[in-house]
Design an enzyme around this catalytic site. Structure first.
Site, short mmCIF file in Angstrom:
data_model
loop_
_atom_site.label_atom_id
_atom_site.label_comp_id
_atom_site.label_asym_id
_atom_site.label_seq_id
_atom_site.Cartn_x
_atom_site.Cartn_y
_atom_site.Cartn_z
N SER A 322 -15.71 51.72 13.55
CA SER A 322 -16.38 50.84 12.58
C SER A 322 -17.71 50.33 13.12
CB SER A 322 -15.47 49.66 12.23
OG SER A 322 -15.13 48.96 13.39
N ASN A 347 -13.87 51.97 8.48
CA ASN A 347 -12.69 51.21 8.85
C ASN A 347 -11.54 52.22 8.98
OD1 ASN A 347 -10.11 49.94 8.50
ND2 ASN A 347 -11.20 48.10 7.86
N ALA A 348 -10.93 52.25 10.14
CA ALA A 348 -9.92 53.27 10.43
C ALA A 348 -8.75 53.22 9.45
CB ALA A 348 -9.41 53.10 11.86
N CYS A 408 -3.23 48.65 23.71
CA CYS A 408 -3.61 47.87 24.89
C CYS A 408 -3.22 46.41 24.71
CB CYS A 408 -5.11 48.01 25.17
SG CYS A 408 -6.14 47.48 23.80
N1 SAH Z 1 -10.98 54.98 22.44
C1 SAH Z 1 -12.09 54.24 22.99
C2 SAH Z 1 -11.84 52.77 23.07
C3 SAH Z 1 -11.58 52.13 21.76
S1 SAH Z 1 -11.91 50.42 21.78
C4 SAH Z 1 -12.42 54.77 24.37
O1 SAH Z 1 -11.60 55.45 24.96
O2 SAH Z 1 -13.51 54.47 24.86
C5 SAH Z 1 -11.58 49.99 20.15
C6 SAH Z 1 -12.64 50.42 19.18
O3 SAH Z 1 -12.13 50.16 17.88
C7 SAH Z 1 -13.97 49.71 19.25
O4 SAH Z 1 -14.98 50.65 19.46
C8 SAH Z 1 -14.14 49.05 17.89
O5 SAH Z 1 -15.46 49.14 17.39
C9 SAH Z 1 -13.21 49.86 17.05
N2 SAH Z 1 -12.62 49.19 15.88
C10 SAH Z 1 -12.09 47.96 15.79
N3 SAH Z 1 -11.56 47.76 14.57
C11 SAH Z 1 -11.78 48.90 13.86
C12 SAH Z 1 -11.44 49.31 12.54
N4 SAH Z 1 -10.78 48.53 11.72
N5 SAH Z 1 -11.80 50.55 12.17
C13 SAH Z 1 -12.46 51.38 13.01
N6 SAH Z 1 -12.80 51.02 14.27
C14 SAH Z 1 -12.46 49.81 14.68
#
Ligand code: SAH
Length: 464
Positions: A322, A347-348, A408
């Site tokens: 996002s 948004n995932a 996490c």
């Molecule tokens: N997989 C990554 C770490 C993810 S950290 C790695 O290995 O480096 C979590 C991520 O989720 C962040 O980049 C944040 O921007 C994203 N995020 C948080 N809420 C979200 C949502 N609702 N939809 C999509 N992305 C989201």
């Protein structure tokens, strides 16, 4: 040890080293063996324990006058020379990394309780060290001089930066301070350009720091909390007084490139487009790459950690996040590695719902969301979130597909995540075989008996 466990801490200064004694004789204690008194160490000559008798000495600890976690144990014995203890522990942490961390020049050098240095976090990105002070004990200049000098001698960094999380300083009642270069000194004020604001973590990148509740060291990418970065001060005793006003001179570059598992990444510690990595996933990236195949979707990709690894074993990779700035950094990383990856800003939850409803299929899906459970109170909501994501992903995987699912959240346990997955498998009528049940990389040591040091879960399953 929580504040409510401490029955007496008279005259103890913020961040002091204390002797912790079991207080068996008090009516205020809540449960047997849990209450304690914090006794200032003898170096604090004007304060003495006032109310003996005590039953047993539990050891030495750092004391915080502000945090809910009042006492953080540092030794089961009385500590007479804190400087020597810290220097030894830092050296031991580095020896541990030399022995157990491979295929990277970016790793966590010091992981708080995981290295018996509670409240201190230090990450290495090639020639830059990035540190975080999380408790009162590490903040005074004499303490900073100890760990900074030891780190410099042992690791010979080009620059050391400090990353500030204002919430942490507030919780610990520490004076305000800004992120910036702590070594070398005499650096001019770091430019406070607009991007620093635009890309600040608070605005666009939800923090993965899961340590909202006291006692959870948590997880955080190198990117968070940076805004502008004025001079923080020099290593006093070596370069003059700390807190000097900015002077003219050349700013050491706070950008570098690092690699893990032979994948290249950009790192910009303090600049406009802050970058960094979730170092704790390093070993999981390599494991995921090993099983991944076909068409892959990396959900919550951040700066492309999983996606860049999957690109070496899959035909086509799409990363979803996002945060646009995160995806921009991901794209730069892809270019650096000569990879073509599609990035989708979305948004995932919405994207997975739309894609699964539309019958989209993948061979590999990675789910690595931010910590949904920041405290015990929202564990149930978090579990519903994980269930939703995993259910959607399972519906979208072709037979023989690979699901990599992570959490996490310290408050969602490994068995909670397994249960979530089992129930998602049941609802989606899929059979899962767990190929690997993994945790955080070894530079985030998981100390037996200190449950807070284990927080990352990563399950790799074969879906049929
Ligand atoms: N997989 C990554 C770490 C993810 S950290 C790695 O290995 O480096 C979590 C991520 O989720 C962040 O980049 C944040 O921007 C994203 N995020 C948080 N809420 C979200 C949502 N609702 N939809 C999509 N992305 C989201």
């Amino acid at each position: 040890m929580y504040r409510s466990d401490v029955v007496e801490a008279e005259g103890v200064q913020p961040g002091a080293v204390v002797l912790v004694q079991e207080a068996g004789d008090t009516g205020t204690k809540r449960h047997a063996g849990k209450s304690a008194r914090a006794i200032p160490t003898l170096s604090d000559k004007n304060v003495r324990p006032t109310r003996p008798p005590v039953t047993r000495t539990l050891g030495s600890a750092f004391y915080s006058t502000a945090s809910e976690i009042a006492v953080r144990m540092i030794s089961p014995k009385p500590v007479n020379d804190i400087e020597q203890l810290i220097r030894e522990r830092i050296r031991a942490a580095i020896v541990y990394r030399e022995r157990f961390v491979q295929d990277t020049n970016a790793y966590r050098v010091i992981f708080s309780e995981g290295d018996f240095l509670p409240g201190l976090i230090v990450d290495k990105y090639n020639d830059i060290l990035s540190l975080q002070v999380l408790t009162q004990a590490w903040d005074p200049d004499p303490m900073r001089n100890i760990f900074l000098s030891e780190l410099r001698v042992a690791l010979n960094p080009r620059v050391i930066v400090e990353r500030i999380d204002p919430r942490v300083r507030k919780l610990e009642q520490l004076p305000e301070r800004e992120s910036g270069i702590v070594w070398p000194g005499n650096s001019p004020k770091y430019s406070n350009h607009e991007d620093s604001f635009k890309y600040s973590n608070h605005d666009v990148i939800p923090n993965r720091f899961s340590g909202e509740e006291p006692g959870v060291p948590g997880r955080e990418a190198g990117s968070s909390s940076f805004r502008s970065a004025p001079l923080l001060g020099m290593t006093s005793g070596e370069r003059g007084a700390t807190g000097a006003s900015p002077v003219e001179g050349s700013t050491p570059a706070i950008t570098t490139e690092f690699q893990m598992n032979s994948v290249r990444f950009l790192y910009d510690a303090l600049g406009g487009q802050k970058t960094g990595a979730f170092l704790d996933q390093r070993e999981n990236y390599a494991a995921a790459e090993k099983y991944a195949r076909g068409e892959a979707l990396d959900v919550f990709t951040y700066q492309g950690g999983f996606a860049l690894h999957l690109a070496r074993s899959c035909d086509k990779v799409t990363g979803v996040d996002s945060s646009r700035p995160a995806l921009e950094a991901a794209d730069q990383n892809a270019a650096l590695n000569g990879r073509e990856i599609d990035w989708i800003e979305a948004n995932a939850f919405d994207l997975l719902r739309d894609y699964s409803d539309a019958g989209r299929k993948y061979d590999t899906i990675v789910l690595d969301p931010p910590a949904f459970a920041k405290s015990r109170q929202n564990r149930d909501t978090a579990i519903r979130g994980y269930k939703e994501l995993n259910l959607r992903a399972l519906k979208m995987l072709r037979p023989g597909g690979i699901l990599v699912t992570c959490s996490c959240s310290y408050h969602v346990s490994a068995s909670d995540l397994l249960e979530v997955l089992a129930s998602a498998a049941l609802d989606s009528h899929r059979n899962l075989r767990i190929l690997e049940n993994r945790g955080q990389a070894k530079d985030h040591p998981n100390v037996l008996g200190v449950p807070e040091t284990a927080y990352l879960k990563c399950l790799i399953s074969l879906v049929s």
